[in-house]
Design an enzyme around this catalytic site. Sequence first.
Site, PDB file in Angstrom:
ATOM      1  N   LYS A   1      69.228  40.584  -1.836  1.00 13.96           N
ATOM      2  CA  LYS A   1      68.352  41.644  -1.349  1.00 13.96           C
ATOM      3  C   LYS A   1      67.076  41.719  -2.176  1.00 13.96           C
ATOM      4  O   LYS A   1      65.966  41.757  -1.636  1.00 13.96           O
ATOM      5  CB  LYS A   1      69.068  42.992  -1.383  1.00 13.96           C
ATOM      6  CG  LYS A   1      68.256  44.128  -0.765  1.00 13.96           C
ATOM      7  CD  LYS A   1      68.698  45.490  -1.249  1.00 13.96           C
ATOM      8  CE  LYS A   1      68.141  45.800  -2.615  1.00 13.96           C
ATOM      9  NZ  LYS A   1      68.388  47.197  -3.048  1.00 13.96           N
TER      10      LYS A   1
ATOM     11  N   ASP B   1      69.235  46.405   2.929  1.00 12.75           N
ATOM     12  CA  ASP B   1      69.681  47.427   1.990  1.00 12.75           C
ATOM     13  C   ASP B   1      70.590  48.404   2.727  1.00 12.75           C
ATOM     14  O   ASP B   1      70.971  48.175   3.882  1.00 12.75           O
ATOM     15  CB  ASP B   1      68.493  48.136   1.343  1.00 12.75           C
ATOM     16  CG  ASP B   1      67.747  49.041   2.329  1.00 12.75           C
ATOM     17  OD1 ASP B   1      68.014  48.977   3.551  1.00 12.75           O
ATOM     18  OD2 ASP B   1      66.893  49.822   1.869  1.00 12.75           O
TER      19      ASP B   1
END
Length: 220
Positions: free
Chosen positions: A121, A139
């Site tokens: 991420k 996320d």
Amino acid sequence: MISKKKALEMLDVIDDMFPDAECELRHENPFELTIAVLLSAQCTDKLVNKVTASLFEKYKTPEDYLAVELEELQDDIRSIGLYRNKSKNIRKLCASLLEKFDGKVPETHAELESLAGVGRKTANVVMSVAFGEPSLAVDTHVERVSKRLGICRYKDNVREVERKLTSIIPREQWTKSHHQLIFFGRYHCLAKKPKCSECPLLQDCREGQKRYRASLRESS
């Protein structure tokens, strides 16, 4: 799950809702962005920005973070969750930047993910925001929204959510859609109290319909 056509229609609506969505972590360069994203794990961007306002005044380079004792850095980010682990990772990350990358943030996913505290991420965010490489970071907001809208399955893991989204959304729109999905989840489709009754996607959202009907029963 919904069709690709329906998913793109939903994303068009979110585009209309948040046309100017962008990264809300304040930073001046790729190094500051990397630190900010690392700090943002299980923490709000608002709190991170409050901490980095003074942090980035004190620490300008990887050398600066290594020049102080670990306890001092911990005190500087103490208000952020998991500050002890994050402090250690920041120092390890800075040491790696100096040892392997001449003090600069690398520009490939593999090299970024070799740094302490940097997962997929974080690497995706840095690649897209700092270096302009189309990426779609998943996320908590992106994952929640994608599953609620039926774009992905609830049992899908983060990598599966990313693969599904990137197979639907044109590559040149990955970064923009990433930010818009975050804004939609952060300011509209909230984790605990989503604004289903006023959502333009309510008619096509099974999760929203379920929540909306439940709210009507509770109020009757």
